[in-house]
Design an enzyme around this catalytic site. Structure first.
Site, PDB file in Angstrom:
ATOM      1  N   GLU A 187      60.620  -4.624  -0.160  1.00 17.48           N
ATOM      2  CA  GLU A 187      59.506  -4.158   0.681  1.00 17.48           C
ATOM      3  C   GLU A 187      59.148  -5.179   1.753  1.00 17.48           C
ATOM      4  O   GLU A 187      58.796  -6.319   1.433  1.00 17.48           O
ATOM      5  CB  GLU A 187      58.268  -3.920  -0.202  1.00 17.48           C
ATOM      6  CG  GLU A 187      57.020  -3.551   0.580  1.00 17.48           C
ATOM      7  CD  GLU A 187      55.757  -3.635  -0.270  1.00 17.48           C
ATOM      8  OE1 GLU A 187      54.786  -2.936   0.065  1.00 17.48           O
ATOM      9  OE2 GLU A 187      55.729  -4.410  -1.246  1.00 17.48           O
ATOM     10  N   GLU A 214      48.120   2.066  -2.671  1.00 16.03           N
ATOM     11  CA  GLU A 214      47.901   0.638  -2.856  1.00 16.03           C
ATOM     12  C   GLU A 214      46.804   0.172  -1.903  1.00 16.03           C
ATOM     13  O   GLU A 214      47.034  -0.574  -0.958  1.00 16.03           O
ATOM     14  CB  GLU A 214      49.204  -0.138  -2.620  1.00 16.03           C
ATOM     15  CG  GLU A 214      49.132  -1.569  -3.140  1.00 16.03           C
ATOM     16  CD  GLU A 214      50.392  -2.362  -2.886  1.00 16.03           C
ATOM     17  OE1 GLU A 214      50.787  -3.124  -3.772  1.00 16.03           O
ATOM     18  OE2 GLU A 214      50.985  -2.214  -1.792  1.00 16.03           O
TER      19      GLU A 214
END
Length: 261
Positions: free
Chosen positions: A143, A240
């Site tokens: 990521e 998130e």
């Protein structure tokens, strides 16, 4: 319709960690994710998932000494054996939790002059991790993270991630496309979704710039959710974000997507 996973490291902090599973299920989430499970026995987490009918969508490999500021082991020289042990530990938890996808944090880059050396080590470690995860039936993710929230992180851009994925050459290594980080570093989110969805294994969201609910800030997430549907994305969308107040009070955006019953 996108499948949303509540991030229990950030959401429902009104409750102790193991009680957040019940809160997420009551709010209508079908899945959950979190940063790290390792402070709790795998069996205790698995029991909560089963009790509340939740899918574990994602968690991270051990990151090293998080409290001391480490943010991943995969690019750190001299830590290769520790990294390999961390892969095995994560695989054990993934099996226990029925989780099919794990994220490998890259680590911090102390000096830009070390980038080439650190990236070579990162690729070598990712090859090992992808092979081990593949044998366990797992997808491994990397990521890009923005430099404002995590200064010095090795991986910041989607194109950089694609180059590394291609260098590793493992079919189960994919991109974790966090639209919050992408907006801060690159913007043009619809184009990035169209370009990188073919190599994406997981999507994450948060409002920009404060990282609150996705209906707060500068990003039109409703449009992007429709785009993910249009493009046939069938994976999870991890929430998130840090709720602006009480988690349940900020879930108006989620009402059209929540699980009923």
């Amino acid at each position: 319709m996108p499948r949303f996973a509540a991030n229990l490291s950030m959401m429902f902090q009104e409750h102790p960690f193991l009680d957040r599973f019940a809160a997420a299920a009551a709010a209508g989430f079908a899945g959950v994710e979190f940063l790290f499970p390792y402070d709790h026995p795998a069996g205790a987490i698995a029991e909560r998932l089963q009790r509340h009918g939740l899918t574990q969508a994602l968690f991270n490999l051990p990151p090293g000494d998080w409290a001391a500021g480490e943010r991943g082991l995969a690019s750190l020289p001299g830590r290769e054996e520790e990294f390999r042990r961390s892969v095995e530990r994560a695989i054990g938890y993934a099996r226990a939790l029925g989780c099919r996808t794990v994220h490998c944090m890259a680590g911090l880059l102390p000096d830009e002059g070390e980038r080439a050396t650190r990236e070579r080590l990162y690729v070598e470690n990712l090859r090992h991790a992808a092979r081990a995860c593949g044998e366990a039936g797992l997808t491994l993710l990397i990521e890009p993270i923005n430099t404002r929230d995590m200064p010095g992180y090795l991986l910041n851009y989607q194109g950089q991630a694609r180059r590394l994925i291609e260098a590793v050459g493992a079919p189960n290594l994919r991109l974790q496309l966090d639209l919050y980080h992408c907006q801060i570093m690159e913007g043009d989110l619809a184009r990035h979704i169209r370009e990188y969805l073919p190599i994406t294994g997981h999507v994450q969201i948060a409002g920009v710039p404060e990282r609150h609910e996705p209906d707060r800030g500068e990003v039109n997430y409703r449009y992007l959710f429709d785009l993910l549907d249009e493009l046939g994305y069938a994976g999870w969308v991890g929430c998130e974000y840090r709720p602006h107040g009480r988690t349940e009070d900020g879930l108006g955006w989620f009402a059209p997507y929540r699980r009923h019953g």
